[in-house]
Motif scaffolding. Structure first.
Motif, PDB file in Angstrom:
ATOM      1  N   UNK A  85       0.833  -1.208   0.000  1.00 25.40           N
ATOM      2  CA  UNK A  85       0.000   0.000   0.000  1.00 25.40           C
ATOM      3  C   UNK A  85       0.865   1.256   0.000  1.00 25.40           C
ATOM      4  N   UNK A  86       1.891   1.270   0.839  1.00 26.30           N
ATOM      5  CA  UNK A  86       2.774   2.438   0.888  1.00 26.30           C
ATOM      6  C   UNK A  86       3.477   2.633  -0.449  1.00 26.30           C
ATOM      7  N   UNK A  87       3.926   1.543  -1.060  1.00 22.83           N
ATOM      8  CA  UNK A  87       4.586   1.647  -2.365  1.00 22.83           C
ATOM      9  C   UNK A  87       3.634   2.177  -3.423  1.00 22.83           C
ATOM     10  N   UNK A  88       2.387   1.747  -3.383  1.00 24.16           N
ATOM     11  CA  UNK A  88       1.392   2.245  -4.339  1.00 24.16           C
ATOM     12  C   UNK A  88       1.186   3.745  -4.178  1.00 24.16           C
ATOM     13  N   UNK A  89       1.194   4.214  -2.942  1.00 22.75           N
ATOM     14  CA  UNK A  89       0.893   5.618  -2.666  1.00 22.75           C
ATOM     15  C   UNK A  89       2.114   6.528  -2.779  1.00 22.75           C
ATOM     16  N   UNK A  90       3.292   6.018  -2.401  1.00 26.74           N
ATOM     17  CA  UNK A  90       4.464   6.891  -2.261  1.00 26.74           C
ATOM     18  C   UNK A  90       5.678   6.427  -3.060  1.00 26.74           C
ATOM     19  N   UNK A  91       5.541   5.341  -3.779  1.00 26.41           N
ATOM     20  CA  UNK A  91       6.685   4.763  -4.464  1.00 26.41           C
ATOM     21  C   UNK A  91       7.374   5.694  -5.439  1.00 26.41           C
ATOM     22  N   UNK A  92       6.628   6.639  -6.005  1.00 24.82           N
ATOM     23  CA  UNK A  92       7.224   7.575  -6.959  1.00 24.82           C
ATOM     24  C   UNK A  92       8.225   8.522  -6.302  1.00 24.82           C
ATOM     25  N   UNK A  93       8.190   8.614  -4.971  1.00 24.56           N
ATOM     26  CA  UNK A  93       9.085   9.524  -4.248  1.00 24.56           C
ATOM     27  C   UNK A  93      10.200   8.802  -3.495  1.00 24.56           C
ATOM     28  N   UNK A  94      10.224   7.465  -3.600  1.00 26.19           N
ATOM     29  CA  UNK A  94      11.200   6.682  -2.853  1.00 26.19           C
ATOM     30  C   UNK A  94      12.181   6.009  -3.813  1.00 26.19           C
ATOM     31  N   UNK A  95      13.373   5.740  -3.303  1.00 23.04           N
ATOM     32  CA  UNK A  95      14.376   4.988  -4.066  1.00 23.04           C
ATOM     33  C   UNK A  95      14.982   3.892  -3.201  1.00 23.04           C
ATOM     34  N   UNK A  96      15.553   4.261  -2.037  1.00 24.21           N
ATOM     35  CA  UNK A  96      16.096   3.273  -1.105  1.00 24.21           C
ATOM     36  C   UNK A  96      15.059   2.972  -0.027  1.00 24.21           C
ATOM     37  N   UNK A  97      14.776   1.679   0.173  1.00 26.42           N
ATOM     38  CA  UNK A  97      13.796   1.259   1.179  1.00 26.42           C
ATOM     39  C   UNK A  97      14.377   0.127   2.014  1.00 26.42           C
ATOM     40  N   UNK A  98      14.327   0.295   3.326  1.00 23.75           N
ATOM     41  CA  UNK A  98      14.651  -0.776   4.269  1.00 23.75           C
ATOM     42  C   UNK A  98      13.326  -1.353   4.766  1.00 23.75           C
ATOM     43  N   UNK A  99      13.093  -2.620   4.538  1.00 31.25           N
ATOM     44  CA  UNK A  99      11.822  -3.197   4.989  1.00 31.25           C
ATOM     45  C   UNK A  99      11.735  -3.220   6.508  1.00 31.25           C
ATOM     46  N   UNK A 100      12.761  -3.799   7.150  1.00 33.32           N
ATOM     47  CA  UNK A 100      12.722  -4.046   8.593  1.00 33.32           C
ATOM     48  C   UNK A 100      14.021  -3.577   9.229  1.00 33.32           C
ATOM     49  N   UNK A 101      13.905  -2.834  10.309  1.00 29.95           N
ATOM     50  CA  UNK A 101      15.084  -2.373  11.038  1.00 29.95           C
ATOM     51  C   UNK A 101      15.567  -3.445  12.002  1.00 29.95           C
ATOM     52  N   UNK A 102      16.868  -3.715  11.941  1.00 32.60           N
ATOM     53  CA  UNK A 102      17.513  -4.680  12.824  1.00 32.60           C
ATOM     54  C   UNK A 102      16.707  -5.968  12.925  1.00 32.60           C
ATOM     55  N   UNK A 103      16.618  -6.622  11.772  1.00 34.82           N
ATOM     56  CA  UNK A 103      15.820  -7.843  11.668  1.00 34.82           C
ATOM     57  C   UNK A 103      16.303  -8.947  12.600  1.00 34.82           C
ATOM     58  N   UNK A 104      17.523  -8.853  13.067  1.00 31.82           N
ATOM     59  CA  UNK A 104      18.080  -9.866  13.961  1.00 31.82           C
ATOM     60  C   UNK A 104      17.937  -9.519  15.435  1.00 31.82           C
TER      61      UNK A 104
END
Length: 437
Positions: free
Chosen positions: A140-159
């Motif tokens: 949903x976020x990508x659909x709405x804001x993807x045109x303004x983003x380039x680098x995306x981290x899905x999850x912070x400190x996944x470990x």
């Protein structure tokens, strides 16, 4: 000053819950206001970044920084399961646009520790349903804001959940040993031995002391006795669930915006074996990083987060060296760790690296300047050796809410008088910006 390439990203990072304020639909907000809370204080207005983001981004840009890593708050975007808040999406659109207007590259994190309260009520980060829920939100976020983003981290400190599990196990083992030895000073001793080993602000003493009392309150607030938040001690099954959530989110976002550069971030120590600790050090690195490689080897980049080192002896993690400088977080002040970890990661994961967090909690800004200087010289050495480091994000832009430890911990390049929310840029902000000149 800089030996970094022209397109190198020099910036600072924040997390939504730590700076925005009034994140009322999140699990952390609920936990902060419980009677048996593990938090020193609640976040409340935090540093009001939600309303003052324009000023904060302007200060960042004016100092010479060209990147800003921040998180979109899932609990704001989807306050109720399956119901997205368009006004909140519009808010984050404005943040992204303000970055662009200031010549700042936004690096967006989709999940930075906090989750919607409803997710925890449904089983949290040990529930199979979370994989699909997280992917749906990210799409949903990508659909709405993807045109303004380039680098995306899905999850912070996944470990982080596995690290917390290991620290909790060590804590319990140490407590049992001390009880057997009839030692009376166990609280202070335990604090020094375990709390400085987690690269997140957590009060392990309070967590253990409150565990039984919290069960009834958890049931009242969340409908479950045991909370599976993102930073709860993770089971092996939950550890793999986080990896599947990352992969599902990446696929969902790429379906909408194929050109997005997507990775995740991990909390890594510079693990150094001491005499007799060689085998333990290998296992420590395997648990902290290496066993994730099959799940992240095809990512577009890796978000590396490092603050210090871990010395490993025959029985595990050793105390900080006698006489060493320590930070407000009880970490050893050891900026050389960053270069060591970058080199080790790249040997095993030959994809671009983004330093998404590195910093020091100190009241002495001269100490912060020196830390940044040494850390970035290490990064420069890696770049000179053809390691593809994309950028360096100092943690953090602002003195903020350091999770369970509250507002007393000062990582920031900008101080904040919380009685007025007035910003006071430190010399370290200017110094970091000079690396981009």
């Amino acid at each position: 000053m800089s030996r970094l390439p022209e397109n190198f990203l020099i910036g600072a990072a924040t997390a939504a819950h730590q700076v925005e304020g009034n994140n009322i639909h999140s699990d952390y907000w609920a936990m902060e206001h419980m009677k048996y809370a593990n938090f020193n204080e609640p976040s409340l207005d935090a540093v009001d970044h939600y309303n003052r983001y324009e000023e904060d981004i302007r200060l960042l840009a004016e100092a010479g920084l060209n990147a800003y890593r921040f998180s979109i708050e899932w609990a704001r975007v989807e306050p109720k399961q399956g119901e997205f808040d368009e006004a909140e999406i519009e808010h984050y659109r404005k943040v992204l646009l303000r970055c662009k207007e200031n010549g700042v590259e936004p690096i967006v994190t989709m999940h930075h520790f906090t989750s919607p309260k409803w997710l925890i009520e449904n089983g949290g980060w040990e529930s199979e349903e979370t994989v699909e829920a997280f992917a749906r939100y990210c799409k949903y976020v990508a659909e709405q804001l993807g045109d303004l983003m380039h680098y995306v981290c899905t999850i912070n400190e996944a470990n982080m959940g596995i690290q917390v599990a290991a620290i909790s196990e060590r804590y319990i083992r140490q407590m049992r040993q001390r009880m057997a030895q009839m030692q009376q000073a166990q609280e202070n001793t335990s604090k020094n031995s375990v709390e400085g080993t987690a690269q997140v602000g957590m009060n392990f003493n309070a967590m253990m002391a409150n565990m039984q009392k919290q069960k009834a309150e958890n049931l009242s607030v969340f409908g479950v006795e045991t909370l599976q938040t993102f930073v709860s001690a993770r089971t092996p099954e939950g550890d793999m669930l986080v990896m599947r959530a990352h992969q599902a989110a990446k696929a969902a976002m790429k379906e909408v915006c194929p050109d997005l550069q997507i990775g995740l971030t991990m909390s890594l120590h510079d693990i150094q074996a001491q005499e007799g600790g060689e085998e333990r050090a290998i296992k420590e690195w395997e648990d902290e990083f290496a066993h994730y490689l099959p799940y992240i080897k095809d990512d577009d980049f890796f978000g590396l987060q490092n603050y210090s080192r871990s010395l490993i002896g025959p029985d595990g993690i050793l105390p900080n060296p006698e006489g060493s400088k320590v930070t407000q977080m009880d970490y050893e002040n050891y900026p050389q760790a960053l270069e060591h970890v970058i080199r080790r990661v790249y040997q095993e994961l030959p994809i671009p690296i983004m330093v998404t967090e590195n910093g020091i909690a100190t009241a002495d800004d001269h100490e912060r300047v020196e830390f940044i200087n040494q850390a970035l010289h290490g990064v420069s050495n890696c770049v000179a050796d053809q390691i593809p480091v994309l950028g360096y994000m100092y943690w953090s832009l602002l003195d903020n809410f350091e999770w369970q430890k509250g507002f007393s911990i000062t990582f920031g390049l900008i101080a904040v008088d919380r009685s007025t929310q007035t910003r006071y840029p430190k010399e370290s902000l200017k110094f970091l910006g000079q690396w981009n000149s």
